[in-house]
Design an enzyme around this catalytic site. Structure first.
Site, mmCIF file in Angstrom:
data_model
loop_
_atom_site.group_PDB
_atom_site.id
_atom_site.type_symbol
_atom_site.label_atom_id
_atom_site.label_comp_id
_atom_site.label_asym_id
_atom_site.label_seq_id
_atom_site.Cartn_x
_atom_site.Cartn_y
_atom_site.Cartn_z
ATOM 1 N N ASP A 93 23.261 13.011 -7.695
ATOM 2 C CA ASP A 93 24.259 13.725 -8.421
ATOM 3 C C ASP A 93 25.382 12.923 -9.171
ATOM 4 O O ASP A 93 26.262 13.550 -9.474
ATOM 5 C CB ASP A 93 25.015 15.000 -7.770
ATOM 6 C CG ASP A 93 23.909 16.159 -7.367
ATOM 7 O OD1 ASP A 93 22.773 16.215 -7.857
ATOM 8 O OD2 ASP A 93 24.429 17.102 -6.652
ATOM 9 N N LYS A 102 15.659 17.532 -9.736
ATOM 10 C CA LYS A 102 15.871 18.544 -8.786
ATOM 11 C C LYS A 102 16.493 19.853 -9.218
ATOM 12 O O LYS A 102 17.157 19.787 -10.384
ATOM 13 C CB LYS A 102 16.623 18.156 -7.494
ATOM 14 C CG LYS A 102 18.032 18.021 -7.652
ATOM 15 C CD LYS A 102 18.885 17.719 -6.283
ATOM 16 C CE LYS A 102 20.330 17.282 -6.476
ATOM 17 N NZ LYS A 102 21.020 18.406 -7.042
ATOM 18 N N CYS A 137 24.490 19.161 -2.246
ATOM 19 C CA CYS A 137 23.136 18.662 -2.437
ATOM 20 C C CYS A 137 22.769 17.509 -1.457
ATOM 21 O O CYS A 137 21.859 17.553 -1.329
ATOM 22 C CB CYS A 137 23.307 18.128 -3.960
ATOM 23 S SG CYS A 137 23.358 19.598 -5.007
#
Length: 260
Positions: free
Chosen positions: A103, A213, A246
């Site tokens: 991320d 994802k 995440c």
């Protein structure tokens, strides 16, 4: 594959250019001679083999030709290192290790990204940039794969449930997944958009691995597990932002799947 059986040969090879030919499987009990008499080690007969070609991704590849499939998969040379942690020293093998960067995207780390738009201070999210600038070249120099694991939703959001969209846009009137940012019209966390791109400060190389994802866990509905298994990686290092979401969810699933 035949369970509880081993493949043997009861005949000599017809010529030196052939491997011993197996005609049928035989049970591994009730034979008068030692079991090794029936096995086919490569040293038992003189063999002239055609060159083998790799099939698959190393180190999980087979070596094959028209007469043999070699599935032994030679071991990688160990690269043991010791790292000090808050609880104890950890010794692990870099040859079996991958680093997963999660991320580090404009929507989470850039002042013009999505989090900044909804009022979140992205200063803490930018703190991993400099350590990663130092760490990732070192990882690559030791042949440790760098895996970029990022949100990269379909533009039509067909694989995103209403419940997941509600997490990020509870009123339905805000800017949520797939919506355009007012400042630059980039679509939030949409694959190939500026919003989903890794921040410019982090260099990405062609040999790095890129995985999209669609949930907080990078193992859910993605090829991450298959890629790691093909690469022979059993130890995972984690870096990135959204550590309580995440990163944590991906780490938990890695543990559930048996990774170190």
């Amino acid at each position: 594959m035949l369970p509880l059986q081993m493949i043997f040969s009861c005949s000599q090879p017809e010529t030196r250019n052939q491997l011993p030919i197996t005609h049928y499987p035989l049970p591994i009990t009730n034979y008068p001679l030692p079991i090794t008499h029936y096995l086919l080690p490569v040293t038992r007969y003189p063999i002239i083999m055609k060159p083998l070609k790799p099939l698959g991704v190393e180190p999980n590849a087979w070596m094959v030709n028209e007469t043999i499939a070699d599935i032994t998969r030679p071991q990688l040379d160990p690269q043991p290192v010791i790292v000090a942690t808050e609880t104890k020293n950890v010794r692990f093998d870099l040859a079996k290790t991958a680093i997963i960067v999660i991320d580090m995207q404009n929507d989470f780390c850039h002042p013009d990204g999505w989090l900044a738009h909804i009022g979140v201070d992205v200063t803490p999210a930018r703190q991993p940039i400099q350590p990663l600038q130092n760490l990732l070249p070192l990882m690559r120099s030791q042949d440790v794969p760098v895996i970029w694991l990022n949100w990269g939703n379909r533009p039509d959001l067909l694989n995103i449930s209403a419940g997941l969209r509600h997490v990020y846009n509870p009123t339905g009137e805000g800017v949520g997944l797939g919506d355009a940012l007012p400042s630059n019209n980039a679509e939030v966390l949409t694959k190939d958009s500026w919003a989903a791109a890794v921040v410019d400060e982090l260099e990405q190389l062609p040999n790095d691995i890129y995985i999209d994802k669609f949930r907080m866990s990078g193992f859910w509905d993605t090829p991450l597990d298959s890629i790691l298994k093909n690469l022979g990686k059993t130890t995972l290092l984690f870096a990135g932002v959204n550590a309580d979401q995440c990163v944590l969810c991906t780490l938990q699933d890695a543990n559930f799947l048996g990774y170190d």
